[in-house]
Write an enzyme that holds these catalytic residues in place. Structure first.
Site, mmCIF file in Angstrom:
data_model
loop_
_atom_site.group_PDB
_atom_site.id
_atom_site.type_symbol
_atom_site.label_atom_id
_atom_site.label_comp_id
_atom_site.label_asym_id
_atom_site.label_seq_id
_atom_site.Cartn_x
_atom_site.Cartn_y
_atom_site.Cartn_z
ATOM 1 N N HIS A 261 0.862 -1.190 0.000
ATOM 2 C CA HIS A 261 0.000 0.000 0.000
ATOM 3 C C HIS A 261 0.889 1.227 0.000
ATOM 4 O O HIS A 261 1.940 1.235 0.637
ATOM 5 C CB HIS A 261 -0.895 -0.005 1.246
ATOM 6 C CG HIS A 261 -2.069 0.895 1.117
ATOM 7 N ND1 HIS A 261 -1.986 2.245 1.328
ATOM 8 C CD2 HIS A 261 -3.341 0.626 0.747
ATOM 9 C CE1 HIS A 261 -3.176 2.769 1.116
ATOM 10 N NE2 HIS A 261 -4.018 1.821 0.748
ATOM 11 N N ASP A 315 -7.812 -5.451 0.107
ATOM 12 C CA ASP A 315 -8.318 -6.362 -0.919
ATOM 13 C C ASP A 315 -7.971 -7.818 -0.666
ATOM 14 O O ASP A 315 -8.477 -8.698 -1.346
ATOM 15 C CB ASP A 315 -7.776 -5.955 -2.297
ATOM 16 C CG ASP A 315 -8.409 -4.664 -2.762
ATOM 17 O OD1 ASP A 315 -9.618 -4.514 -2.547
ATOM 18 O OD2 ASP A 315 -7.699 -3.818 -3.310
HETATM 19 N N1 CMC Z 1 4.235 -7.484 -4.188
HETATM 20 C C1 CMC Z 1 5.578 -7.471 -4.236
HETATM 21 N N2 CMC Z 1 6.326 -6.364 -4.069
HETATM 22 C C2 CMC Z 1 5.678 -5.226 -3.840
HETATM 23 C C3 CMC Z 1 4.258 -5.167 -3.784
HETATM 24 C C4 CMC Z 1 3.558 -6.364 -3.961
HETATM 25 N N3 CMC Z 1 2.224 -6.373 -3.917
HETATM 26 N N4 CMC Z 1 3.900 -3.901 -3.570
HETATM 27 C C5 CMC Z 1 5.002 -3.182 -3.505
HETATM 28 N N5 CMC Z 1 6.090 -3.972 -3.658
HETATM 29 C C6 CMC Z 1 7.501 -3.564 -3.640
HETATM 30 C C7 CMC Z 1 7.870 -2.993 -4.992
HETATM 31 O O1 CMC Z 1 8.355 -3.981 -5.862
HETATM 32 C C8 CMC Z 1 8.918 -1.976 -4.617
HETATM 33 O O2 CMC Z 1 10.129 -2.670 -4.364
HETATM 34 P P1 CMC Z 1 11.559 -1.976 -4.791
HETATM 35 O O3 CMC Z 1 11.618 -0.731 -3.947
HETATM 36 O O4 CMC Z 1 12.558 -3.018 -4.432
HETATM 37 O O5 CMC Z 1 11.448 -1.700 -6.249
HETATM 38 C C9 CMC Z 1 8.410 -1.427 -3.284
HETATM 39 O O6 CMC Z 1 7.639 -2.487 -2.717
HETATM 40 C C10 CMC Z 1 7.555 -0.179 -3.427
HETATM 41 O O7 CMC Z 1 6.528 -0.470 -4.382
HETATM 42 P P2 CMC Z 1 5.783 0.595 -5.300
HETATM 43 O O8 CMC Z 1 5.192 -0.101 -6.476
HETATM 44 O O9 CMC Z 1 6.697 1.742 -5.550
HETATM 45 O O10 CMC Z 1 4.658 1.061 -4.318
HETATM 46 P P3 CMC Z 1 3.435 2.000 -4.695
HETATM 47 O O11 CMC Z 1 3.152 2.793 -3.472
HETATM 48 O O12 CMC Z 1 3.657 2.744 -5.965
HETATM 49 O O13 CMC Z 1 2.260 0.956 -4.985
HETATM 50 C C11 CMC Z 1 0.461 -0.500 -4.733
HETATM 51 C C12 CMC Z 1 1.264 0.625 -4.086
HETATM 52 C C13 CMC Z 1 -0.775 -0.795 -3.861
HETATM 53 C C14 CMC Z 1 -0.037 -0.049 -6.126
HETATM 54 C C15 CMC Z 1 1.358 -1.760 -4.846
HETATM 55 O O14 CMC Z 1 1.731 -2.179 -3.557
HETATM 56 C C16 CMC Z 1 0.682 -2.881 -5.614
HETATM 57 O O15 CMC Z 1 0.713 -2.872 -6.854
HETATM 58 N N6 CMC Z 1 0.061 -3.881 -4.904
HETATM 59 C C17 CMC Z 1 -0.627 -4.950 -5.562
HETATM 60 C C18 CMC Z 1 -1.991 -4.480 -6.053
HETATM 61 C C19 CMC Z 1 -2.966 -4.280 -4.930
HETATM 62 O O16 CMC Z 1 -3.105 -5.120 -4.037
HETATM 63 N N7 CMC Z 1 -3.686 -3.146 -4.968
HETATM 64 C C20 CMC Z 1 -4.680 -2.784 -3.966
HETATM 65 C C21 CMC Z 1 -4.235 -1.554 -3.214
HETATM 66 S S1 CMC Z 1 -5.134 -1.231 -1.719
HETATM 67 C C22 CMC Z 1 -6.724 -0.843 -2.202
HETATM 68 C C23 CMC Z 1 -6.884 0.235 -3.188
HETATM 69 O O17 CMC Z 1 -6.107 1.194 -3.268
HETATM 70 O O18 CMC Z 1 -7.868 0.144 -3.908
#
Ligand code: CMC
Length: 378
Positions: A261, A315
């Protein structure tokens, strides 16, 4: 003009001042108008929480009864909207059907009176009342059935489950569903709320505000993740496959759905409540083997990714709750929208109270002074 550092995804950049909800991502706290969600989940109802978010205070007994009464008697959708929905392809995603139907509702209420509290209240009631009817109607129509009429004797959540399944729901399932709506109703400046506020800032109507937010909620990085969680659990298939699946995702740098998140760096407090709700359902209606897979996933992801602050988000467990209630996977995100519409409307009202149109800037990284090349020379 002050030059700001560019932050992809606007991470950490405030887009509004808001008193609607508050998140402490380090401590795992979520409050609506200052009240912890744990307390609301235990003591409140979805409609009472919606009132709290939109009008800023918990309603008195009379105010709540009046609001519930208005919502109850505005649940029916116009037959022309139903006829329009009948023409939608049954293979279309229910989120697309909902977006189109919410926008179409605006055609019937095109007289915009944004400074009139009665207009705001009527729009709020109409949208909160009819969105569940639209979701249920599309579900029945795509199966070739006629939509069922809302039942005025049933509460908000019980009526939705009745319209969806054509039978009165078990009271525990209806209460758990209502708590799920409370948990999904609002969550500070996320993508769909931002989208709602940008649309609201142009002083368009609330139907356009909700339609644009529904479109934004549908993506797999936002509300659509709950569907993908169930697909992922199906693909994993057994507890033994969990570790290799996660290791494979990490090797490919693929995101594990339902984890991570932007704001929470600990387990999402909504996931903790949803997990308990899922357990209550399993106790009454039988175990789900997907829950064993999910628990093992939580263990392995924590072992591998706790250092990055990656834990289950809202989720991860919501899909297991809806699955146990027999709700089809592609309705999970529309159900998220049924709840979130009240949060979007709270932001619509707040945006109107102190509006300035959103007009950010960009950092141009294209070319300049390029001569026009006639088509024959390209
Ligand atoms: N699985 C594996 N690694 C992850 C995940 C994950 N679900 N989420 C983040 N990371 C890692 C990512 O690879 C990165 O690592 P590094 O710094 O080594 O490159 C680090 O954590 C930061 O990730 P980010 O993508 O920069 O984080 P963000 O804040 O841009 O994204 C997110 C947040 C929710 C989009 C992302 O965690 C994600 O895609 N999660 C899976 C999809 C999901 O479950 N979405 C629902 C979100 S909550 C409800 C909503 O908002 O509707």
């Amino acid at each position: 003009m002050m030059v700001c550092e560019y932050k992809p995804g606007l991470e950490g950049i405030p887009a509004a001042q808001s008193s609607i909800s508050y998140v402490d991502g380090q401590k795992g706290i979520l409050e609506y108008r200052g009240i912890r969600i744990e307390e609301l989940a235990e003591k409140s109802t979805f409609l009472e929480t919606a009132y709290l978010l939109i009008w800023g205070e918990l309603p008195s007994k009379e105010e709540l009864e009046a609001f519930e009464h208005e919502v109850r008697y505005h649940r029916r959708i116009k037959y022309r909207i139903r006829d329009m929905m009948k023409c939608f392809p049954e293979s279309g995603h229910p989120m697309d059907a909902l977006q189109a139907s919410a926008a179409a509702l605006g055609l019937f209420y095109s007289l915009r009176d944004l400074h009139n509290p009665a207009y705001i209240r009527d729009s709020v009631v109409r949208l909160i009342a009819t969105i569940p009817t639209m979701v249920a109607a599309f579900q029945l129509m795509r199966k070739g059935n006629d939509p069922v009429r809302p039942r005025d004797d049933l509460d908000y959540s019980a009526n939705f489950l009745y319209m969806l399944n054509e039978q009165e729901p078990d009271p525990l399932a209806a209460r758990i569903f209502d708590i799920c709506l409370i948990l999904h109703v609002e969550h500070t400046m996320n993508a769909s709320t931002f989208s709602a506020r940008v649309t609201a800032s142009t002083l368009t109507d609330p139907y356009a505000v909700v339609a644009s937010a529904v479109g934004t909620l549908g993506g797999p990085l936002h509300g659509g993740a709950n569907e993908e969680v169930i697909q992922m659990l199906e693909n994993i298939g057994s507890v033994d496959n969990v570790r290799p699946y996660i290791e494979n995702c990490l090797e490919r740098k693929a995101k594990i759905m339902g984890f991570g998140h932007r704001v929470y760096k600990v387990k999402d407090p909504r996931a903790t409540i949803l997990q308990k709700l899922a357990e209550q359902l399993f106790e009454k209606f039988g175990h789900d083997k997907f829950y064993d897979i999910a628990q093992e996933m939580e263990r392995v992801v924590e072992e591998k990714l706790a250092s990055k602050g990656i834990y289950p988000n809202v989720d991860f467990y919501s899909g297991l709750v809806y699955r146990k209630m027999g709700i089809p996977t592609d309705l999970f995100t529309p159900i998220f929208a049924i709840a979130r519409v009240a949060g979007w409307l709270a932001h619509w009202k707040e945006q109107l109270a102190e509006n300035r149109i959103f007009r950010p800037t960009q950092i141009y990284n294209g070319r300049h002074e390029i001569p026009y090349t006639p088509i024959e020379q390209r």
